[in-house]
Design an enzyme around this catalytic site. Structure first.
Site, mmCIF file in Angstrom:
data_model
loop_
_atom_site.group_PDB
_atom_site.id
_atom_site.type_symbol
_atom_site.label_atom_id
_atom_site.label_comp_id
_atom_site.label_asym_id
_atom_site.label_seq_id
_atom_site.Cartn_x
_atom_site.Cartn_y
_atom_site.Cartn_z
ATOM 1 C CE LYS A 1 -1.872 1.544 4.005
ATOM 2 N NZ LYS A 1 -1.574 2.951 4.294
ATOM 3 C CG ASN A 2 2.168 2.712 3.516
ATOM 4 O OD1 ASN A 2 1.019 3.011 3.176
ATOM 5 N ND2 ASN A 2 2.509 2.495 4.769
ATOM 6 N NE ARG B 1 -1.764 11.459 7.876
ATOM 7 C CZ ARG B 1 -1.547 12.769 7.892
ATOM 8 N NH1 ARG B 1 -2.540 13.565 8.184
ATOM 9 N NH2 ARG B 1 -0.375 13.258 7.576
ATOM 10 C CB CYS C 1 -5.442 10.223 11.609
ATOM 11 S SG CYS C 1 -3.808 9.653 12.022
ATOM 12 N NE ARG D 1 0.377 10.511 10.478
ATOM 13 C CZ ARG D 1 -0.227 9.491 9.865
ATOM 14 N NH1 ARG D 1 -1.306 8.991 10.384
ATOM 15 N NH2 ARG D 1 0.236 9.013 8.732
ATOM 16 N N PRO D 2 1.389 16.520 11.362
ATOM 17 C CG PRO D 2 3.151 17.561 12.480
ATOM 18 C CD PRO D 2 2.171 16.428 12.590
ATOM 19 C CB VAL D 3 2.122 18.284 5.954
ATOM 20 C CG1 VAL D 3 1.326 17.000 5.954
ATOM 21 C CG2 VAL D 3 1.203 19.511 5.973
ATOM 22 C CG ASP D 4 6.461 20.513 10.239
ATOM 23 O OD1 ASP D 4 5.712 19.568 10.539
ATOM 24 O OD2 ASP D 4 7.670 20.535 10.538
ATOM 25 C CD GLN D 5 10.531 18.841 8.820
ATOM 26 O OE1 GLN D 5 11.597 18.766 8.193
ATOM 27 N NE2 GLN D 5 10.323 19.770 9.741
ATOM 28 C CG ASP E 1 3.061 1.263 9.638
ATOM 29 O OD1 ASP E 1 3.305 1.504 8.447
ATOM 30 O OD2 ASP E 1 2.739 2.140 10.449
ATOM 31 N NE ARG F 1 -7.535 4.397 5.458
ATOM 32 C CZ ARG F 1 -7.042 5.511 5.995
ATOM 33 N NH1 ARG F 1 -7.517 5.964 7.128
ATOM 34 N NH2 ARG F 1 -6.082 6.172 5.403
HETATM 35 C C1 EPZ Z 1 4.018 6.907 6.479
HETATM 36 O O1 EPZ Z 1 3.214 7.914 7.049
HETATM 37 C C2 EPZ Z 1 3.115 5.706 6.302
HETATM 38 N N1 EPZ Z 1 2.042 6.050 5.367
HETATM 39 C C3 EPZ Z 1 2.557 5.277 7.655
HETATM 40 O O2 EPZ Z 1 1.779 4.111 7.446
HETATM 41 C C4 EPZ Z 1 3.719 4.926 8.577
HETATM 42 O O3 EPZ Z 1 3.204 4.583 9.852
HETATM 43 C C5 EPZ Z 1 4.656 6.136 8.696
HETATM 44 O O4 EPZ Z 1 5.098 6.547 7.378
HETATM 45 C C6 EPZ Z 1 5.883 5.845 9.544
HETATM 46 O O5 EPZ Z 1 6.582 4.772 8.991
HETATM 47 C C7 EPZ Z 1 2.318 6.088 4.042
HETATM 48 O O6 EPZ Z 1 3.429 5.859 3.604
HETATM 49 C C8 EPZ Z 1 1.174 6.412 3.139
HETATM 50 P P1 EPZ Z 1 5.894 10.269 8.708
HETATM 51 P P2 EPZ Z 1 3.764 9.427 7.126
HETATM 52 O O7 EPZ Z 1 5.769 11.535 7.954
HETATM 53 O O8 EPZ Z 1 4.679 9.703 6.003
HETATM 54 C C9 EPZ Z 1 5.994 13.566 12.103
HETATM 55 C C10 EPZ Z 1 -0.046 2.747 7.706
HETATM 56 O O9 EPZ Z 1 -0.391 2.150 8.711
HETATM 57 N N2 EPZ Z 1 5.985 14.543 11.000
HETATM 58 O O10 EPZ Z 1 7.090 9.398 8.465
HETATM 59 O O11 EPZ Z 1 2.589 10.317 7.322
HETATM 60 C C11 EPZ Z 1 4.717 12.742 12.186
HETATM 61 O O12 EPZ Z 1 3.749 13.435 12.953
HETATM 62 C C12 EPZ Z 1 0.390 4.185 7.774
HETATM 63 O O13 EPZ Z 1 0.052 2.216 6.561
HETATM 64 C C13 EPZ Z 1 6.112 15.907 11.302
HETATM 65 O O14 EPZ Z 1 6.212 16.295 12.462
HETATM 66 O O15 EPZ Z 1 4.607 9.388 8.467
HETATM 67 C C14 EPZ Z 1 5.175 11.471 12.856
HETATM 68 O O16 EPZ Z 1 5.208 11.672 14.263
HETATM 69 C C15 EPZ Z 1 0.074 4.759 9.111
HETATM 70 N N3 EPZ Z 1 6.120 16.813 10.282
HETATM 71 C C16 EPZ Z 1 6.594 11.294 12.339
HETATM 72 O O17 EPZ Z 1 6.993 12.576 11.835
HETATM 73 C C17 EPZ Z 1 6.013 16.426 8.963
HETATM 74 O O18 EPZ Z 1 6.047 17.307 8.069
HETATM 75 C C18 EPZ Z 1 6.735 10.294 11.208
HETATM 76 O O19 EPZ Z 1 5.740 10.611 10.266
HETATM 77 C C19 EPZ Z 1 5.902 15.046 8.678
HETATM 78 C C20 EPZ Z 1 5.892 14.130 9.707
#
Ligand code: EPZ
Length: 417
Positions: free
Chosen positions: A22-23, A93, A117, A122-126, A305, A397
């Site tokens: 999926k990812n 998301r 969620c 789940r911010p997207v600041d980065q 996960d 999902r």
């Molecule tokens: C991906 O989510 C996966 N989803 C998630 O899988 C997975 O749990 C996660 O990576 C961690 O491995 C997809 O690939 C579609 P992150 P993602 O950005 O990219 C923080 C599932 O079960 N963060 O690596 O959204 C964030 O809040 C899903 O299949 C910021 O602070 O995760 C988290 O605490 C769930 N600012 C940490 O970083 C940002 O701009 C890691 O998040 C981005 C993230």
């Protein structure tokens, strides 16, 4: 709402094929936005999130066609609407993954801020920091992210934290930028590597994916390609844990053992016997397993996960386990539900102490997020009597036909509409 009804106590046995990841599928589908030529993706899993992404891309004007073997052809000849509306983003998301490709291809994008969620803010600041570093103007208004850029410029970007989709968004945007982009502190997940391989098949020049420094040389345009998505390592791990927890034996075909080192190690520790081949993984258990500690971390660490699934395993293992979640701030939603089945778990901040009990007892429980629901299904397979898991759409999902695959392994599980 669908629910799953499970009669526990069956040792899983047999062979099951792993579906596409999926990812990896989700970012690869958005990569189609980077070219006007057809991108054909195979081994696409039949999941709710994939359907949502295909609907989102079609709404933008991408021509989407599926063949009977779940191959998908996407042609973004012209993108009429570089917009990801709230109605779709709030259900998934990962829609935020269109941000980078749209900005690179169209010079503009409007994407609803993905809400939080169950597992965290789940911010997207980065994601936004990276696009700004490449010269994009970013504004957040009325709950939407608006990004504009005549043409993105290559830049050196150091991520403040490891983010999978953040790395993927910037990597995709950089493929059409003017000049070279270097992403430092990049995510190393195998799905990032799979996306990089697809982008390179489309004529991009991405190097270093899988390490924490990824270099992308921008091109004027990308061309179409045919790409096969990698197998889903989290589905693989989930089934391995299901076999271990039920004291069974299982063989997963069409798998990638090389991307599951941390999970395989954490299954060997409590006493399961794991063997692997080039494209298969097998697990056997003899007798009860002992408790195993897990601490989640970005790849190649133990995957967040897989945390909920291991907590189900530890709930009936011998001894006490410490489960530490370091990636998300609220990923213990399954604890309350597992305790309803008789598990003995105490949460302290991002630590959970799991004391193995002799058995779980079936009950009605509610799924809250994708992997929490998987953990409840595993607990239902272990528990005595009947367990009903509500809100199974969370499960749909991320898991393709899970009750069919589990039934094939002997589980007594059925879906009730
Ligand atoms: C991906 O989510 C996966 N989803 C998630 O899988 C997975 O749990 C996660 O990576 C961690 O491995 C997809 O690939 C579609 P992150 P993602 O950005 O990219 C923080 C599932 O079960 N963060 O690596 O959204 C964030 O809040 C899903 O299949 C910021 O602070 O995760 C988290 O605490 C769930 N600012 C940490 O970083 C940002 O701009 C890691 O998040 C981005 C993230």
């Amino acid at each position: 709402m669908d629910r799953l009804v499970i009669e526990g106590g069956v040792r899983l046995a047999g062979e099951v094929a792993v579906s596409g990841a999926k990812n990896a599928t989700l970012p690869i589908l958005t990569a189609a936005l980077l070219t006007a030529e057809p991108l054909t993706v195979s081994n696409v899993p039949h999941l709710r999130d994939v359907t949502t992404m295909l609907n989102l891309l079609a709404q933008m004007g991408v021509a989407v066609s599926m063949d009977e073997r779940l191959g998908v052809e996407l042609t973004a000849a012209r993108i009429a609407e570089p917009v990801a509306p709230y109605e779709l983003v709030k259900t998934m998301r990962a829609s935020v993954l269109v941000l980078g490709p749209l900005t690179a291809r169209c010079g503009e994008a409007r994407v609803s801020l993905p809400g939080g969620c169950a597992i965290g803010l789940r911010p997207v600041d980065q994601h936004l920091k990276g696009l700004q570093a490449m010269g994009a103007e970013v504004a957040i208004e009325h709950g939407y992210i608006s990004v504009r850029a005549k043409r993105l410029k290559g830049a050196r970007i150091r991520m403040d934290l490891v983010t999978v989709t953040g790395t993927e968004n910037i990597m995709m945007a950089a493929t059409l930028a003017d000049g070279t982009t270097v992403i430092e502190n990049a995510a190393r997940e195998p799905e990032v590597v799979d996306l990089a391989h697809c982008l390179n098949a489309m004529g991009a020049r991405v190097q270093g994916a899988g390490s924490d420094v990824i270099t992308i040389e921008g091109a004027d345009r990308l061309h179409g390609a045919r790409y096969r998505v990698m197998p889903d390592r989290i589905e693989t791990g989930t089934f391995l844990v299901a076999a271990a927890a039920t004291g069974g034996s299982i063989r997963l075909t069409g798998a990638r053992p090389d991307v599951l080192d941390a999970v395989r190690e954490k299954l060997r520790e409590p006493g399961a016997h794991v063997t692997t081949g080039p494209d298969w993984i097998a697990l056997e258990t003899n007798g009860a397993l002992s408790a195993v500690n897990v601490r989640t971390a970005p790849y190649p660490g133990f995957p967040t996960d897989m945390q909920a699934q291991f907590m189900a395993l530890d709930s009936i293992a011998r001894g006490t386990a410490l489960v530490t979640e370091t990636v998300f701030e609220n990923r213990f939603m399954h604890v309350q539900e597992l305790k309803r089945l008789g598990a003995d778990i105490e949460v302290e901040g991002n630590n959970a102490v799991v004391k193995g009990v002799a058995h779980l007892d079936g009950a009605t429980v509610m799924a809250t997020d994708l992997r929490a629901s998987a953990s409840l299904v595993l607990a239902g397979l272990i528990a005595r009597g009947t367990t009903t898991v509500d809100r199974v759409y969370h499960l749909d999902r991320g898991y393709e036909r899970i009750e069919e695959k589990l039934s094939k392994l002997g589980a007594r599980i059925r879906r009730v509409r």
